[in-house]
Design a protein around this motif. Structure first.
Motif, PDB file in Angstrom:
ATOM      1  N   TRP A  54     -41.178  31.133  17.974  1.00  0.00           N
ATOM      2  CA  TRP A  54     -40.655  29.805  18.283  1.00  0.00           C
ATOM      3  C   TRP A  54     -39.948  29.780  19.635  1.00  0.00           C
ATOM      4  N   ARG A  55     -39.351  30.904  20.022  1.00  0.00           N
ATOM      5  CA  ARG A  55     -38.647  30.916  21.313  1.00  0.00           C
ATOM      6  C   ARG A  55     -39.615  30.742  22.483  1.00  0.00           C
ATOM      7  N   ALA A  57     -42.350  28.974  22.377  1.00  0.00           N
ATOM      8  CA  ALA A  57     -42.666  27.540  22.411  1.00  0.00           C
ATOM      9  C   ALA A  57     -41.514  26.761  23.030  1.00  0.00           C
ATOM     10  N   TRP A  58     -40.284  27.151  22.700  1.00  0.00           N
ATOM     11  CA  TRP A  58     -39.110  26.433  23.229  1.00  0.00           C
ATOM     12  C   TRP A  58     -39.029  26.590  24.744  1.00  0.00           C
ATOM     13  N   ALA A  61     -41.597  24.513  26.437  1.00  0.00           N
ATOM     14  CA  ALA A  61     -41.250  23.086  26.343  1.00  0.00           C
ATOM     15  C   ALA A  61     -40.076  22.747  27.254  1.00  0.00           C
ATOM     16  N   ALA A  71     -36.924  19.981  24.177  1.00  0.00           N
ATOM     17  CA  ALA A  71     -37.531  21.277  23.872  1.00  0.00           C
ATOM     18  C   ALA A  71     -37.331  21.638  22.399  1.00  0.00           C
ATOM     19  N   ASP A  72     -36.165  21.293  21.845  1.00  0.00           N
ATOM     20  CA  ASP A  72     -35.919  21.542  20.415  1.00  0.00           C
ATOM     21  C   ASP A  72     -36.969  20.833  19.566  1.00  0.00           C
ATOM     22  N   ALA A  75     -40.539  22.314  20.175  1.00  0.00           N
ATOM     23  CA  ALA A  75     -40.714  23.643  19.563  1.00  0.00           C
ATOM     24  C   ALA A  75     -40.877  23.512  18.058  1.00  0.00           C
ATOM     25  N   GLN A  76     -40.021  22.700  17.445  1.00  0.00           N
ATOM     26  CA  GLN A  76     -40.091  22.555  15.992  1.00  0.00           C
ATOM     27  C   GLN A  76     -41.433  21.958  15.560  1.00  0.00           C
ATOM     28  N   SER A  78     -44.218  21.914  17.188  1.00  0.00           N
ATOM     29  CA  SER A  78     -45.343  22.772  17.541  1.00  0.00           C
ATOM     30  C   SER A  78     -45.514  23.909  16.539  1.00  0.00           C
ATOM     31  N   ALA A 103     -47.487  23.769  22.293  1.00  0.00           N
ATOM     32  CA  ALA A 103     -46.183  23.349  22.828  1.00  0.00           C
ATOM     33  C   ALA A 103     -46.346  22.744  24.220  1.00  0.00           C
TER      34      ALA A 103
END
Lengths: 200, 253
Positions: A54-55, A57-58, A61, A71-72, A75-76, A78, A103
């Motif tokens: 997930w990081r 993707a964040w 983003a 970005a939060d 990420a979530q 995605s 993302a």
């Protein structure tokens, strides 16, 4: 070990698939085996994939949208979308790059959507968290923030996330030639903006 | 362009670390999704048939209810147009009165170029937007309050004019006038042409001929770019503990 995490994880469901997940010499499961287990219904494997990636993707983003709150959300959405559509992943060993692609496209959607509300061609304020500050570097970042969403995305990915044009092309579903020409046009736009800044 | 590329390299931002709490949120969302999927019953032929019959009955009931509710809404409340408008005022004055904010949260659902946008914007604080493109892909994000293209670039989040405020300002600037009638899907409209004070944008604003509710806004920006937006919902909500989370703001004061 996934089994050890059961007590703490919100995704603590039991699954026969968990016991089939292969481990490397350090006791870590490969993405390939986790994706296979997740496809068989292992929620623990899904959770582990989410924790691992997930990081990434964040960061993708945040780099593109320029805002932590956006970005939060990206990420979530995605991560959840990638795990729900796991059957569509052609290469089960490439979950990370696939998530990064999702993302990237979502972040670009957000950036495009935001432009609906303000005319950013004449926006003097930085439109990204990373565009604030003083000095030459901050001026450059502000110039990047002022680019159109598509051009801003390729510049950020090429020069700040160190992606090759082929990787950018994969993320944006574009031919490499199109990526290169988009980068060239974005650099031309940037040069103009920076020249205007220096004369101001 | 090597110099420019070097300059870009020197400008590389320091990436912040995301909140660790986000991982927990993601895992909880996954868990909720898995629970919903698990609770979905397996459909047999018999259950599908029963479901179809039930769905038909429900659909008929829903249509009947919608007709009753729509009738009531037309008579009682039509969003911003539900206010008592000056019957002797001009069309422009009545349209301006109809768009005037009556609550802290601006809720708009509209379509631009095949993409549906829905946002809840809490004045001076934050907004939450959900977009759905023509393929059905949905994106949701939170941001500062929504700022209208009519109001020019915002200097700060708290200073930006909402869509409703900007339209009202454009209509009351003295440069707006009625440019005739129009129809949209059989609905009678009044067409108003205006010039905004800033940034020298102009536009065409169409309202329902009876209620003056916003129907369509076409804005032409400096440089000739246009934005064509058709409204499905345009209303104001009071900022309460229940409605503030809709706009991405905490429910507590």
């Amino acid at each position: 070990m996934i089994a050890r995490r059961r007590g703490r994880s919100p995704l603590s469901g039991t699954s026969r698939a968990t016991s089939r997940v292969k481990e490397d010499v350090n006791g870590n499961q490969s993405d390939l085996s986790l994706v296979r287990a997740a496809r068989r219904g292992s929620r623990a494997a899904q959770a582990e994939l989410a924790r691992r990636h997930w990081r990434l993707a964040w960061k993708r983003a945040f780099a593109i949208t320029g805002r932590a709150a956006a970005a939060d959300d990206v990420a979530q959405e995605s991560v959840v979308s990638a795990l729900v559509k796991l059957d569509e992943l052609a290469d089960p060993g490439a979950f990370g790059p696939w998530l990064a692609r999702i993302a990237t496209r979502r972040a670009l959607d957000v950036l495009r959507a935001e432009r609906r509300f303000v005319d950013l061609d004449s926006l003097p304020e930085p439109s990204a968290d990373w565009a604030s500050g003083l000095g030459e570097a901050a001026d450059t970042r502000r110039a990047v923030a002022a680019l159109s969403p598509e051009r801003r995305a390729v510049i950020v990915m090429r020069y700040w996330l160190d992606l090759m044009p082929s990787e950018i092309g994969e993320a944006l579903e574009l031919p490499v030639g199109t990526v290169n020409s988009r980068i060239a046009r974005a650099l031309g736009d940037l040069r103009l903006v920076l020249e205007e800044q220096s004369h101001a | 362009m090597p110099e420019l590329e070097d300059r870009l390299g020197r400008a590389r931002p320091m990436w912040p670390a995301p909140s660790d709490d986000l991982e927990r949120q993601i895992l909880l969302t996954l868990e909720e999704h898995a629970t919903r999927a698990r609770q979905a019953p397996r459909k047999t032929f018999g259950s599908r048939r029963r479901w179809r019959l039930g769905a038909r009955a429900l659909a008929l009931g829903a249509v009947a209810l919608a007709v009753v509710v729509a009738g009531a809404l037309l008579n009682l409340t039509e969003g911003p147009a539900s206010k008592v408008l000056p019957s002797d005022g001009s069309v422009v004055e009545r349209a301006a009165a109809a768009i005037r904010p009556t609550g802290e949260i601006e809720h708009v659902r509209s379509i631009i170029d095949g993409t549906r946008y829905e946002y809840w914007s809490l004045s001076g604080v934050s907004s939450r937007t959900v977009t759905t493109d023509s393929s059905g892909r949905t994106t949701q994000y939170t941001a500062g309050p929504v700022c209208s293209v009519l109001a020019g670039p915002p200097r700060a989040g708290a200073d930006c004019a909402s869509t409703g405020e900007a339209i009202e300002e454009a209509l009351t600037s003295g440069h707006a006038h009625v440019a005739g009638d129009a129809t949209l899907d059989g609905r009678a409209l009044k067409r108003i042409v205006f010039t905004a004070n800033s940034p020298a944008a102009s536009g065409v604003y169409e309202v329902d001929a009876r209620t003056m509710a916003p129907v369509r806004l076409v804005v032409t920006l400096p440089g000739g770019k246009t934005r064509d937006e058709t409204y499905q919902v345009f209303e104001y909500l009071p900022a309460t503990a229940e409605t503030k989370p809709l706009a991405g703001a905490p429910s507590a004061p």
